[in-house]
Design a protein around this motif. Structure first.
Motif, PDB file in Angstrom:
ATOM      1  N   ASN A  55       0.835  -1.199   0.000  1.00  0.00           N
ATOM      2  CA  ASN A  55       0.000   0.000   0.000  1.00  0.00           C
ATOM      3  C   ASN A  55       0.873   1.253   0.000  1.00  0.00           C
ATOM      4  O   ASN A  55       1.960   1.280   0.563  1.00  0.00           O
ATOM      5  N   LYS A  56       0.391   2.308  -0.625  1.00  0.00           N
ATOM      6  CA  LYS A  56       1.155   3.548  -0.760  1.00  0.00           C
ATOM      7  C   LYS A  56       1.516   4.168   0.598  1.00  0.00           C
ATOM      8  O   LYS A  56       2.518   4.877   0.717  1.00  0.00           O
ATOM      9  N   GLN A  94      -6.691  -4.682  -4.497  1.00  0.00           N
ATOM     10  CA  GLN A  94      -6.793  -5.004  -3.074  1.00  0.00           C
ATOM     11  C   GLN A  94      -5.650  -4.374  -2.277  1.00  0.00           C
ATOM     12  O   GLN A  94      -5.854  -3.815  -1.204  1.00  0.00           O
ATOM     13  N   VAL A  95      -4.436  -4.468  -2.810  1.00  0.00           N
ATOM     14  CA  VAL A  95      -3.286  -3.877  -2.120  1.00  0.00           C
ATOM     15  C   VAL A  95      -3.421  -2.351  -2.080  1.00  0.00           C
ATOM     16  O   VAL A  95      -3.132  -1.712  -1.060  1.00  0.00           O
ATOM     17  N   ILE A 112       0.141  -6.587   1.437  1.00  0.00           N
ATOM     18  CA  ILE A 112       1.291  -6.920   0.600  1.00  0.00           C
ATOM     19  C   ILE A 112       0.835  -7.973  -0.404  1.00  0.00           C
ATOM     20  O   ILE A 112       0.025  -8.853  -0.073  1.00  0.00           O
ATOM     21  N   GLY A 113       1.316  -7.886  -1.633  1.00  0.00           N
ATOM     22  CA  GLY A 113       0.947  -8.854  -2.665  1.00  0.00           C
ATOM     23  C   GLY A 113       2.058  -8.993  -3.682  1.00  0.00           C
ATOM     24  O   GLY A 113       3.072  -8.296  -3.612  1.00  0.00           O
ATOM     25  N   TYR A 114       1.864  -9.884  -4.633  1.00  0.00           N
ATOM     26  CA  TYR A 114       2.855 -10.066  -5.701  1.00  0.00           C
ATOM     27  C   TYR A 114       2.137 -10.062  -7.052  1.00  0.00           C
ATOM     28  O   TYR A 114       1.059 -10.633  -7.198  1.00  0.00           O
ATOM     29  N   ASN A 130       3.260   0.701  -4.141  1.00  0.00           N
ATOM     30  CA  ASN A 130       4.719   0.797  -4.101  1.00  0.00           C
ATOM     31  C   ASN A 130       5.313  -0.587  -4.323  1.00  0.00           C
ATOM     32  O   ASN A 130       4.832  -1.573  -3.749  1.00  0.00           O
ATOM     33  N   ALA A 131       6.336  -0.664  -5.155  1.00  0.00           N
ATOM     34  CA  ALA A 131       7.052  -1.926  -5.361  1.00  0.00           C
ATOM     35  C   ALA A 131       8.281  -1.934  -4.463  1.00  0.00           C
ATOM     36  O   ALA A 131       9.086  -0.998  -4.487  1.00  0.00           O
TER      37      ALA A 131
END
Length: 296
Positions: A136-137, A210-211, A218-220, A231-232
């Motif tokens: 998330n940002k 969702q993220v 957190i996700g991929y 944000n990556a």
């Protein structure tokens, strides 16, 4: 008098010979022109005969949607008689469709399994994709190590404060069982069947949404779909960029496969031509434009 008659006769003969030469020369030019016209007609006919027509069906990975749509659009623009249809239902379903003959190409965002190869599927790697870990940002954490990521996804690290971030629970987002992205991600981290997910979503766009909407999430996702809604994270000291994937510095990466039933040389002329396009400079340019790494 005899001399005059001889000269007169010689002049007439010379004129006749000259006229005949001119006529023959004219005929020759006409014939040459006709030959050239015939060659042009034959060339045009050959070009028409070689014009590709028909439909190519691709089924599979949602992570490969951006690539599949981009190459399909460009290929159809260059071949007006060809239609490329793409359906995005997951890597496993795509490979199954190729094996059972309901699709020409099965898009898979992971390597093929041995049982899939045994059933006739052939692995054709067309690009390399990075897997981006997104948050998330509002998250202040900017990087993770492999061990930290393993801890997050297996449930031993549960709060962002353990990684120097805010005191906020970690919401673990992942893909559904059968997803190529999930399979590649878990295989790289060696956490198959060990992950503890809060949500398992069935497509890349849903993970991104969702993220973006969930603080602490957190996700991929595929690197090429990352935008400014999330944000990556850097991984093991390397930023998630196509350049770092290509150099090997960013090690969270996987192949993008376009599987066929049998070798490419066994496919229809239409499908073979499509793979030739993917290997061409034009095809490689499209692969790079969508943020992927070419295989050669």
């Amino acid at each position: 008098m005899k001399i005059k008659n001889f000269v007169k006769k010689a002049f007439v003969v010379t004129c006749c010979i000259s006229m005949m030469g001119a006529m023959l020369s004219g005929c020759g030019k006409k014939d040459d022109k006709t030959v050239e016209e015939n060659k042009t007609v034959e060339t045009n006919k050959t070009t028409e005969d070689k014009k590709l027509t028909g439909t190519i069906t691709m089924v599979g990975s949602t992570s490969m949607e951006k690539l599949a749509l981009a190459v399909a659009e460009d290929y159809m623009a260059k071949n007006s008689g060809v239609t490329v249809n793409a359906e995005f239902v997951g890597s496993g379903a795509g490979i199954e469709a190729v094996i059972n003959g309901t699709a020409n190409i099965g898009n898979s965002s992971r390597n093929l399994k041995e049982e899939e190869k045994a059933a006739g599927a052939v692995e054709n790697i067309v690009a390399i994709d990075g897997i981006a870990v997104v948050v998330n940002k509002a998250n202040t954490v900017k990087a993770v190590t492999k061990d930290q990521l393993v801890g997050i996804y297996t449930g031993t690290i549960k709060n962002w404060s353990e990684l120097g971030g805010n005191d906020s629970p970690i919401v673990v987002i992942g893909r559904e069982s059968g997803s190529g992205t999930r399979g590649a991600f878990e295989e790289i981290l060696k956490v198959e069947d060990q992950c503890v997910y809060a949500n398992e979503l069935d497509n890349t766009g849903a993970v991104m949404a969702q993220v973006a909407a969930t603080e602490g999430a957190i996700g991929y996702v595929s690197l090429d779909v990352v935008d400014d809604t999330v944000n990556a994270l850097a991984y093991d000291g390397a930023d998630a960029t196509a350049e770092n994937v290509k150099s090997g510095i960013y090690s969270l990466s996987r192949p993008f496969v376009m599987a066929t039933k049998g070798e490419i040389t066994e496919q229809s002329e239409l499908v073979q031509a499509f793979f030739d396009y993917l290997k061409s400079e034009e095809g490689k340019a499209i692969i790079q434009q969508v943020g992927l790494v070419t295989v050669d």
